[in-house]
Design a protein around this motif. Structure first.
Motif, short mmCIF file in Angstrom:
data_model
loop_
_atom_site.label_atom_id
_atom_site.label_comp_id
_atom_site.label_asym_id
_atom_site.label_seq_id
_atom_site.Cartn_x
_atom_site.Cartn_y
_atom_site.Cartn_z
N SER A 127 0.81 -1.22 0.00
CA SER A 127 0.00 0.00 0.00
C SER A 127 0.85 1.27 0.00
CB SER A 127 -0.93 0.01 1.21
OG SER A 127 -0.21 0.23 2.42
N LEU A 128 2.12 1.14 0.30
CA LEU A 128 3.00 2.30 0.28
C LEU A 128 3.21 2.82 -1.13
CD1 LEU A 128 5.73 1.10 2.82
CD2 LEU A 128 3.96 2.82 3.25
N GLY A 129 3.06 1.94 -2.12
CA GLY A 129 3.25 2.34 -3.51
C GLY A 129 4.71 2.48 -3.90
N ARG A 130 5.59 1.97 -3.08
CA ARG A 130 7.04 2.00 -3.32
C ARG A 130 7.66 0.90 -2.49
NH1 ARG A 130 8.72 3.56 1.50
NH2 ARG A 130 7.48 5.06 2.70
N PRO A 131 8.89 0.52 -2.78
CA PRO A 131 9.52 -0.49 -1.92
C PRO A 131 9.66 0.02 -0.49
CG PRO A 131 10.73 -0.25 -3.97
CD PRO A 131 9.73 0.87 -3.93
N PRO A 132 9.18 -0.71 0.49
CA PRO A 132 9.34 -0.27 1.87
C PRO A 132 10.82 -0.26 2.27
CG PRO A 132 8.48 -2.50 1.80
CD PRO A 132 8.47 -2.00 0.39
N LEU A 147 14.64 -10.77 9.93
CA LEU A 147 13.80 -9.95 9.06
C LEU A 147 13.54 -10.66 7.74
CD1 LEU A 147 12.38 -7.23 8.53
CD2 LEU A 147 14.58 -6.37 7.66
N TYR A 148 14.59 -11.18 7.12
CA TYR A 148 14.43 -11.86 5.83
C TYR A 148 13.54 -13.08 5.95
CZ TYR A 148 18.43 -9.07 4.08
OH TYR A 148 19.28 -8.08 3.69
N TYR A 149 13.76 -13.86 7.01
CA TYR A 149 12.99 -15.09 7.19
C TYR A 149 11.51 -14.76 7.36
CZ TYR A 149 12.56 -20.05 8.38
OH TYR A 149 12.25 -21.39 8.36
N TRP A 150 11.22 -13.77 8.20
CA TRP A 150 9.83 -13.40 8.47
C TRP A 150 9.16 -12.83 7.23
CZ3 TRP A 150 7.53 -8.37 8.95
CH2 TRP A 150 6.21 -8.39 9.43
N GLN A 154 5.77 -14.16 4.86
CA GLN A 154 4.61 -13.30 4.57
C GLN A 154 4.42 -13.09 3.07
OE1 GLN A 154 2.74 -12.34 7.25
NE2 GLN A 154 4.24 -13.55 8.40
N GLY A 155 5.21 -13.80 2.26
CA GLY A 155 5.11 -13.66 0.81
C GLY A 155 5.81 -12.43 0.26
N VAL A 156 6.69 -11.85 1.05
CA VAL A 156 7.44 -10.66 0.64
C VAL A 156 8.89 -11.06 0.43
CG1 VAL A 156 8.18 -8.33 1.28
CG2 VAL A 156 5.91 -9.18 1.98
N HIS A 157 9.42 -10.83 -0.78
CA HIS A 157 10.82 -11.19 -1.03
C HIS A 157 11.72 -10.12 -0.40
CE1 HIS A 157 14.52 -12.46 -2.86
NE2 HIS A 157 13.91 -13.53 -3.36
N PRO A 158 12.59 -10.52 0.54
CA PRO A 158 13.36 -9.53 1.29
C PRO A 158 14.45 -8.82 0.49
CG PRO A 158 14.07 -11.73 1.89
CD PRO A 158 12.85 -11.89 1.01
N LEU A 159 14.74 -9.34 -0.71
CA LEU A 159 15.78 -8.72 -1.53
C LEU A 159 15.20 -7.90 -2.67
CD1 LEU A 159 18.33 -11.68 -1.74
CD2 LEU A 159 18.16 -9.87 -0.02
N SER A 160 14.13 -8.40 -3.30
CA SER A 160 13.58 -7.70 -4.46
C SER A 160 12.37 -6.83 -4.15
CB SER A 160 13.22 -8.71 -5.56
OG SER A 160 12.29 -9.66 -5.08
N ASP A 161 11.63 -7.13 -3.08
CA ASP A 161 10.41 -6.37 -2.76
C ASP A 161 10.65 -5.27 -1.72
OD1 ASP A 161 9.07 -8.07 -4.45
OD2 ASP A 161 8.30 -9.35 -2.85
N ARG A 374 13.86 -18.04 -2.41
CA ARG A 374 15.30 -17.90 -2.28
C ARG A 374 15.75 -16.75 -3.16
NH1 ARG A 374 17.86 -23.89 -2.73
NH2 ARG A 374 19.72 -22.69 -2.26
N ALA A 375 17.02 -16.44 -3.10
CA ALA A 375 17.58 -15.36 -3.92
C ALA A 375 17.43 -15.68 -5.40
CB ALA A 375 19.05 -15.16 -3.57
#
Length: 375
Positions: A127-132, A147-150, A154-161, A374-375
């Motif tokens: 909903s931020l409309g940008r990468p958090p 952070l990455y694991y969590w 949640q369906g959020v890629h910690p590197l690309s999203d 994964r990455a």
């Protein structure tokens, strides 16, 4: 562990009677503070000088330069240096674990409100409309891995999203207040500070990600152990005493008072105490638990290596088991624990993380292969 003070025998006399210990301003530095303020090293032949550091990078650099003999350190910092990920490489040692649990992820108030109203974490961030912009404290550290694991669960890629940035723990609340961050993963008392300032709210405690996870360790260079084995053992004995003392609930307010001093955390006692003690519905911050906390399991170190491989931070066909066995000083710890009358727990333990995956260290390759994201 409370026997009268007796000098160590000549063969066990510490080679370095004065030890410089680094720490970052966090509540889980409590054992170091207790050891120094209560002169707990004296009965083991050492004195302790506390050396506050502004960041984990400073801890790393001063361990490597020899300005610090040992330090309160992120488990993953030690392994990052050992593996040469994102910085200089050196042979490192984990002498013991200092605590379990006690970290968290805080999001800005608007994001926390959206999640409380029923939005998924993924939708709230989108909903931020940008990468958090989410902060952690060191690229290979525990907070980055929690952070990455969590996020992945949640369906959020910690590197690309997500835009992941590194900020020293004491800067986290300020950065959230200033709007430079959308959230952060770090230790206490900085989540309590952020909430007190109305900047955000804790949405998950790290013990909900990995119940009873290892967190900070007592770390040094491996050549320190080789050159000064009696000193290293005396330091473990001292910190076992300190961890036992701090783990007693009747001492939590006392150590919160001490940590509030400007030379340690410089945060109001009530904010430190609010999360140094029990938090309803959350696995507690533990420093000793009869010694169950402190054994430096090789399998714990190996877990961090699986996550570096998962996120593309480490490649190649190195012998990960051998690396972990060399870093974690189980023999030295066992010696010190035996002298202290502290029981040794089993080398392996079975842990079920928040995504239902089980880690016991028995087959790291199969564990790693089982991750969808994964990455």
């Amino acid at each position: 562990m409370n026997s009268p003070v007796t000098p160590p025998s000549a063969s066990l006399t510490p080679e370095r009677p004065h030890v410089r210990l680094g720490f970052v301003a966090l509540s889980d530095a409590a054992p170091l503070a207790a050891a120094a303020l209560r002169d707990m090293g004296r009965r083991h032949g050492i004195s302790i000088e506390l050396c506050r550091q502004p960041s984990w990078a400073a801890v790393r650099d001063k361990l490597l330069s020899g300005e610090l003999d040992a330090a309160h350190a992120l488990y993953g910092l030690v392994y990052g240096v050992q593996l040469g990920i994102g910085g200089p490489r050196a042979d490192m040692a984990v002498l013991m674990v200092l605590n379990r649990n006690g970290q968290a992820i805080t999001l800005s108030s608007p994001l926390a409100d959206a999640i409380e109203r029923g939005a998924s974490v993924k939708d709230a961030l989108a909903s931020l409309g940008r990468p958090p912009v989410l902060a952690q404290t060191f690229p290979t550290g525990t907070h980055a891995m929690w952070l990455y694991y969590w996020l992945a669960t949640q369906g959020v890629h910690p590197l690309s999203d997500v835009r992941s940035v590194v900020i020293p723990p004491p800067r986290m609340a300020d950065a959230l207040v200033e709007g430079a961050l959308d959230g952060f993963c770090a230790g206490e008392p900085w989540h309590a500070v952020a909430e007190a300032r109305g900047a955000g709210r804790t949405v998950v405690h790290t013990s909900e990600i990995w119940p009873d996870h290892p967190e900070k360790v007592l770390a040094c260079r491996r050549d320190f152990v080789a050159l000064y084995p009696n000193t290293a053992r005396a330091l473990v004995r001292t910190m076992l005493d300190a961890c036992e003392w701090v783990d007693a609930q009747e001492h939590r307010l006392e150590i919160a008072d001490a940590l509030a001093a400007s030379g340690l955390l410089g945060v109001p006692r009530e904010l430190i105490a609010s999360r140094l003690g029990p938090v309803e519905g959350v696995a507690p911050l533990r420093f000793f638990d009869g010694g169950a906390v402190n054994y430096p399991r090789v399998s714990d170190g190996l877990w961090f290596i699986t996550q570096y491989r998962r996120w593309g931070m480490l490649s190649g066909n190195g012998d990960d088991d051998a690396v972990a066995a060399a870093v974690n000083q189980t023999a030295l710890y066992a010696q010190a624990a035996q002298e202290a009358g502290v029981a040794l727990p089993a080398e392996r333990r079975i842990s079920t993380l928040c995504d239902g995956r089980v880690w016991d260290g028995s087959d790291a390759k199969a564990y790693l292969a089982g991750f969808d994201m994964r990455a």
